[in-house]
Design a protein around this motif. Structure first.
Motif, PDB file in Angstrom:
ATOM      1  N   LEU A  33       0.839  -1.205   0.000  1.00 29.33           N
ATOM      2  CA  LEU A  33       0.000   0.000   0.000  1.00 29.33           C
ATOM      3  C   LEU A  33       0.871   1.252   0.000  1.00 29.33           C
ATOM      4  O   LEU A  33       0.940   1.974   0.986  1.00 29.33           O
ATOM      5  CB  LEU A  33      -0.907   0.015   1.236  1.00 29.33           C
ATOM      6  CG  LEU A  33      -1.888  -1.123   1.393  1.00 29.33           C
ATOM      7  CD1 LEU A  33      -2.550  -1.068   2.740  1.00 29.33           C
ATOM      8  CD2 LEU A  33      -2.935  -1.045   0.299  1.00 29.33           C
ATOM      9  N   ARG A  34       1.517   1.501  -1.076  1.00 30.80           N
ATOM     10  CA  ARG A  34       2.412   2.667  -1.135  1.00 30.80           C
ATOM     11  C   ARG A  34       1.665   3.984  -0.928  1.00 30.80           C
ATOM     12  O   ARG A  34       2.168   4.882  -0.273  1.00 30.80           O
ATOM     13  CB  ARG A  34       3.130   2.706  -2.464  1.00 30.80           C
ATOM     14  CG  ARG A  34       4.267   1.759  -2.551  1.00 30.80           C
ATOM     15  CD  ARG A  34       5.159   2.160  -3.717  1.00 30.80           C
ATOM     16  NE  ARG A  34       6.190   1.165  -3.922  1.00 30.80           N
ATOM     17  CZ  ARG A  34       7.321   1.151  -3.259  1.00 30.80           C
ATOM     18  NH1 ARG A  34       7.567   2.054  -2.368  1.00 30.80           N
ATOM     19  NH2 ARG A  34       8.214   0.216  -3.490  1.00 30.80           N
ATOM     20  N   TYR A  35       0.479   4.081  -1.447  1.00 32.90           N
ATOM     21  CA  TYR A  35      -0.259   5.338  -1.367  1.00 32.90           C
ATOM     22  C   TYR A  35      -0.860   5.580   0.017  1.00 32.90           C
ATOM     23  O   TYR A  35      -1.231   6.699   0.330  1.00 32.90           O
ATOM     24  CB  TYR A  35      -1.352   5.399  -2.430  1.00 32.90           C
ATOM     25  CG  TYR A  35      -2.414   4.344  -2.290  1.00 32.90           C
ATOM     26  CD1 TYR A  35      -3.600   4.614  -1.644  1.00 32.90           C
ATOM     27  CD2 TYR A  35      -2.226   3.073  -2.827  1.00 32.90           C
ATOM     28  CE1 TYR A  35      -4.570   3.661  -1.507  1.00 32.90           C
ATOM     29  CE2 TYR A  35      -3.184   2.110  -2.703  1.00 32.90           C
ATOM     30  CZ  TYR A  35      -4.366   2.405  -2.042  1.00 32.90           C
ATOM     31  OH  TYR A  35      -5.313   1.448  -1.912  1.00 32.90           O
ATOM     32  N   ARG A  36      -0.978   4.539   0.854  1.00 27.35           N
ATOM     33  CA  ARG A  36      -1.540   4.704   2.193  1.00 27.35           C
ATOM     34  C   ARG A  36      -0.524   4.455   3.295  1.00 27.35           C
ATOM     35  O   ARG A  36      -0.881   4.475   4.466  1.00 27.35           O
ATOM     36  CB  ARG A  36      -2.716   3.747   2.368  1.00 27.35           C
ATOM     37  CG  ARG A  36      -3.882   4.117   1.479  1.00 27.35           C
ATOM     38  CD  ARG A  36      -5.054   3.249   1.707  1.00 27.35           C
ATOM     39  NE  ARG A  36      -5.596   3.490   3.037  1.00 27.35           N
ATOM     40  CZ  ARG A  36      -6.515   2.722   3.587  1.00 27.35           C
ATOM     41  NH1 ARG A  36      -6.986   1.701   2.945  1.00 27.35           N
ATOM     42  NH2 ARG A  36      -6.965   2.989   4.786  1.00 27.35           N
ATOM     43  N   PHE A  38       1.945   6.359   4.271  1.00 36.02           N
ATOM     44  CA  PHE A  38       2.139   7.565   5.073  1.00 36.02           C
ATOM     45  C   PHE A  38       1.038   7.711   6.119  1.00 36.02           C
ATOM     46  O   PHE A  38       1.308   8.075   7.269  1.00 36.02           O
ATOM     47  CB  PHE A  38       2.177   8.802   4.165  1.00 36.02           C
ATOM     48  CG  PHE A  38       2.304  10.080   4.929  1.00 36.02           C
ATOM     49  CD1 PHE A  38       3.515  10.438   5.498  1.00 36.02           C
ATOM     50  CD2 PHE A  38       1.217  10.921   5.092  1.00 36.02           C
ATOM     51  CE1 PHE A  38       3.638  11.609   6.215  1.00 36.02           C
ATOM     52  CE2 PHE A  38       1.329  12.090   5.799  1.00 36.02           C
ATOM     53  CZ  PHE A  38       2.548  12.442   6.360  1.00 36.02           C
ATOM     54  N   GLU A  39      -0.204   7.418   5.751  1.00 38.03           N
ATOM     55  CA  GLU A  39      -1.318   7.479   6.705  1.00 38.03           C
ATOM     56  C   GLU A  39      -1.121   6.490   7.842  1.00 38.03           C
ATOM     57  O   GLU A  39      -1.345   6.820   9.008  1.00 38.03           O
ATOM     58  CB  GLU A  39      -2.629   7.175   5.996  1.00 38.03           C
ATOM     59  CG  GLU A  39      -3.040   8.175   4.958  1.00 38.03           C
ATOM     60  CD  GLU A  39      -4.270   7.723   4.211  1.00 38.03           C
ATOM     61  OE1 GLU A  39      -4.926   6.765   4.654  1.00 38.03           O
ATOM     62  OE2 GLU A  39      -4.571   8.339   3.179  1.00 38.03           O
TER      63      GLU A  39
END
Length: 131
Positions: A33-36, A38-39
């Motif tokens: 989950l590269r896009y999540r 950071f979250e």
């Protein structure tokens, strides 16, 4: 508002070590989950910070704010994955928490009343207890 003892230092070190090992063990989140990612790590660090504030809080208000922030971070971490079971677990966690708040808010007057009555009795008869 803030205390610093040897016990709080040890507990903060344990929290930081646990957070560090959690980040090391969850390194495959970057791959899946590269896009999540950071979250996820932002929420994890928020939970670590709020638990460190909770350990060293000396007053009631910082303790309530830190525990609420920690619980909110836990809700989000439980419901982070896009699966039905994680959403269901987060909702059950939330319902159980509100049930606990409801029970303690109804019990509080019954706990507080005998204590206040005892203080009134001691105030009334304080001359008898003077040595």
């Amino acid at each position: 508002c803030y205390i610093q003892t040897n016990f709080t230092m040890v507990m903060k070190d344990l929290i930081l070590m646990g957070t560090f090992f959690t980040i090391l063990l969850s390194k495959n989140i970057f791959n899946r989950l590269r896009y999540r990612a950071f979250e996820y790590f932002n929420i994890l660090l928020t939970a670590a910070l709020s638990s460190m504030i909770l350990v060293s809080s000396n007053d009631f208000i910082p303790m309530v704010i830190a525990s609420s922030t920690l619980l909110l971070s836990c809700f989000v971490l439980v419901a982070f994955w896009n699966r039905y079971n994680s959403k269901e677990a987060a909702v059950k966690y939330l319902i159980n928490l509100y049930n606990t708040y409801a029970v303690f808010s109804t019990i509080e007057p019954y706990i507080k009343a005998p204590f206040q009555l005892g203080l009134k009795i001691l105030e009334r008869y304080k001359n008898m207890f003077v040595l």
